[in-house]
Motif scaffolding. Sequence first.
Motif, mmCIF file in Angstrom:
data_model
loop_
_atom_site.group_PDB
_atom_site.id
_atom_site.type_symbol
_atom_site.label_atom_id
_atom_site.label_comp_id
_atom_site.label_asym_id
_atom_site.label_seq_id
_atom_site.Cartn_x
_atom_site.Cartn_y
_atom_site.Cartn_z
ATOM 1 N N ASN A 70 -17.461 16.755 31.810
ATOM 2 C CA ASN A 70 -18.536 17.344 32.459
ATOM 3 C C ASN A 70 -19.623 17.850 31.314
ATOM 4 O OD1 ASN A 70 -17.504 16.738 35.014
ATOM 5 N ND2 ASN A 70 -16.968 18.758 35.472
ATOM 6 N N GLN A 71 -19.008 18.358 30.302
ATOM 7 C CA GLN A 71 -20.032 18.918 29.263
ATOM 8 C C GLN A 71 -20.850 17.795 28.689
ATOM 9 O OE1 GLN A 71 -16.990 21.067 27.081
ATOM 10 N NE2 GLN A 71 -17.962 23.023 27.691
ATOM 11 N N LEU A 72 -19.934 16.577 28.558
ATOM 12 C CA LEU A 72 -20.582 15.437 27.912
ATOM 13 C C LEU A 72 -21.865 14.878 28.863
ATOM 14 C CD1 LEU A 72 -17.483 13.661 26.064
ATOM 15 C CD2 LEU A 72 -19.523 14.430 25.140
ATOM 16 N N GLN A 73 -21.151 14.665 30.328
ATOM 17 C CA GLN A 73 -22.194 13.967 31.099
ATOM 18 C C GLN A 73 -23.482 15.126 31.047
ATOM 19 O OE1 GLN A 73 -20.815 13.520 35.015
ATOM 20 N NE2 GLN A 73 -21.835 11.824 35.118
ATOM 21 N N GLU A 74 -23.347 16.180 31.004
ATOM 22 C CA GLU A 74 -24.696 17.214 31.044
ATOM 23 C C GLU A 74 -25.252 17.065 29.719
ATOM 24 O OE1 GLU A 74 -25.218 21.927 30.883
ATOM 25 O OE2 GLU A 74 -23.997 21.104 32.473
ATOM 26 N N ALA A 75 -24.489 16.961 28.616
ATOM 27 C CA ALA A 75 -25.546 16.734 27.223
ATOM 28 C C ALA A 75 -26.078 15.285 27.131
ATOM 29 C CB ALA A 75 -24.367 16.958 26.315
ATOM 30 N N LEU A 76 -25.609 14.330 28.120
ATOM 31 C CA LEU A 76 -26.009 13.128 27.753
ATOM 32 C C LEU A 76 -27.276 12.662 28.857
ATOM 33 C CD1 LEU A 76 -22.859 10.972 27.034
ATOM 34 C CD2 LEU A 76 -24.704 11.806 25.408
ATOM 35 N N GLY A 77 -27.399 13.673 29.862
ATOM 36 C CA GLY A 77 -28.138 13.432 30.859
ATOM 37 C C GLY A 77 -28.622 12.150 31.190
ATOM 38 N N GLY A 78 -28.066 11.701 32.200
ATOM 39 C CA GLY A 78 -28.596 10.272 32.899
ATOM 40 C C GLY A 78 -27.475 9.214 32.851
ATOM 41 N N ILE A 79 -26.506 9.573 32.097
ATOM 42 C CA ILE A 79 -25.312 8.450 31.818
ATOM 43 C C ILE A 79 -24.398 8.688 33.199
ATOM 44 C CG2 ILE A 79 -23.508 10.224 30.875
ATOM 45 C CD1 ILE A 79 -22.616 7.536 29.231
ATOM 46 N N ALA A 80 -24.111 7.515 33.687
ATOM 47 C CA ALA A 80 -23.306 7.329 35.197
ATOM 48 C C ALA A 80 -21.711 7.720 34.743
ATOM 49 C CB ALA A 80 -23.430 5.978 35.724
ATOM 50 N N THR A 81 -21.108 8.406 35.539
ATOM 51 C CA THR A 81 -19.864 8.887 35.436
ATOM 52 C C THR A 81 -19.133 7.663 35.007
ATOM 53 O OG1 THR A 81 -20.093 10.468 36.983
ATOM 54 C CG2 THR A 81 -18.167 9.853 36.420
ATOM 55 N N ASN A 82 -19.090 6.480 35.651
ATOM 56 C CA ASN A 82 -18.244 5.294 35.110
ATOM 57 C C ASN A 82 -18.575 4.826 33.849
ATOM 58 O OD1 ASN A 82 -20.768 4.193 36.307
ATOM 59 N ND2 ASN A 82 -19.732 2.438 36.756
ATOM 60 N N LEU A 123 -20.359 -2.511 14.431
ATOM 61 C CA LEU A 123 -21.135 -2.883 15.797
ATOM 62 C C LEU A 123 -20.016 -2.957 16.794
ATOM 63 C CD1 LEU A 123 -23.887 -5.219 14.521
ATOM 64 C CD2 LEU A 123 -24.049 -2.702 15.035
ATOM 65 N N ALA A 124 -18.967 -3.548 16.864
ATOM 66 C CA ALA A 124 -17.962 -3.780 17.866
ATOM 67 C C ALA A 124 -17.436 -2.363 18.232
ATOM 68 C CB ALA A 124 -16.858 -4.713 17.421
ATOM 69 N N LYS A 125 -17.394 -1.528 17.393
ATOM 70 C CA LYS A 125 -16.731 -0.137 17.838
ATOM 71 C C LYS A 125 -17.586 0.820 18.199
ATOM 72 C CE LYS A 125 -13.394 -0.228 14.060
ATOM 73 N NZ LYS A 125 -12.103 -0.343 14.506
ATOM 74 N N VAL A 126 -19.081 0.858 17.914
ATOM 75 C CA VAL A 126 -20.148 1.909 18.267
ATOM 76 C C VAL A 126 -21.264 1.441 18.558
ATOM 77 C CG1 VAL A 126 -18.708 3.767 17.176
ATOM 78 C CG2 VAL A 126 -20.621 2.545 15.904
ATOM 79 N N ALA A 127 -21.586 0.359 18.791
ATOM 80 C CA ALA A 127 -22.957 -0.307 18.919
ATOM 81 C C ALA A 127 -23.481 -0.474 20.400
ATOM 82 C CB ALA A 127 -22.955 -1.972 18.064
ATOM 83 N N ASP A 128 -23.529 0.497 20.885
ATOM 84 C CA ASP A 128 -24.004 0.831 22.172
ATOM 85 C C ASP A 128 -24.728 1.730 22.196
ATOM 86 O OD1 ASP A 128 -22.558 2.401 24.259
ATOM 87 O OD2 ASP A 128 -21.241 0.919 23.323
ATOM 88 N N ARG A 129 -25.696 2.167 23.147
ATOM 89 C CA ARG A 129 -26.507 3.197 23.126
ATOM 90 C C ARG A 129 -25.806 4.476 23.433
ATOM 91 N NH1 ARG A 129 -30.248 5.016 27.822
ATOM 92 N NH2 ARG A 129 -31.194 6.845 27.185
ATOM 93 N N TRP A 130 -25.000 4.375 24.638
ATOM 94 C CA TRP A 130 -24.002 5.560 25.026
ATOM 95 C C TRP A 130 -23.217 5.853 24.205
ATOM 96 C CZ3 TRP A 130 -26.827 8.250 27.830
ATOM 97 C CH2 TRP A 130 -27.424 7.804 28.934
ATOM 98 N N SER A 131 -22.297 5.083 23.212
ATOM 99 C CA SER A 131 -21.461 5.441 22.332
ATOM 100 C C SER A 131 -21.994 6.072 21.313
ATOM 101 C CB SER A 131 -20.740 4.378 21.880
ATOM 102 O OG SER A 131 -19.662 3.400 22.940
ATOM 103 N N LEU A 132 -23.057 5.874 20.733
ATOM 104 C CA LEU A 132 -23.527 6.631 19.629
ATOM 105 C C LEU A 132 -24.035 7.891 20.080
ATOM 106 C CD1 LEU A 132 -25.451 4.047 17.589
ATOM 107 C CD2 LEU A 132 -23.352 5.062 16.965
#
Length: 143
Positions: free
Chosen positions: A39-51, A16-25
């Motif tokens: 940019n490809q990841l940001q597009e694939a994840l739709g809605g994630i802020a750049t930071n 859980l410490a390594k991957v336990a948040d919505r965006w990491s998974l």
Amino acid sequence: MVVDAQGQVRALEIALAKVADRWSLLVVEALLDGPRRFNQLQEALGGIATNVLAQRLRHLEREGVIVAHPYSRRPLRHAYELTRAGKDLAGALRLLTQWGVDHGGIGESPLHAACGTTLEARWYCPTCARVVEDDEADELRYL
């Protein structure tokens, strides 16, 4: 983190410490098909802020789940790829996805390529050569 009587950190706590948040998974899922650029990841994840994406990528790299390969030096830009440890999360992600489908989410169940039947995950004991059923859950012990 929770430590047991012997001073050991539980395996689930470490995971859980390594991957336990919505965006990491979701980042890991997006990289299952191969390397992607920011940019490809940001597009694939739709809605994630750049930071947030940048923060998750740094965290996953520190945890050994992904590796960043530079593809441009000026400006410095990376393509991101799963490590062996990251690829090992594929099974867990399939199980979580199936759980989501079973509980009202939109998605598809994995199918057996040979016959088209929906696959089911089961615990299997190689010593006994048999499937361990859910009603035997009390008998399950983790090493």
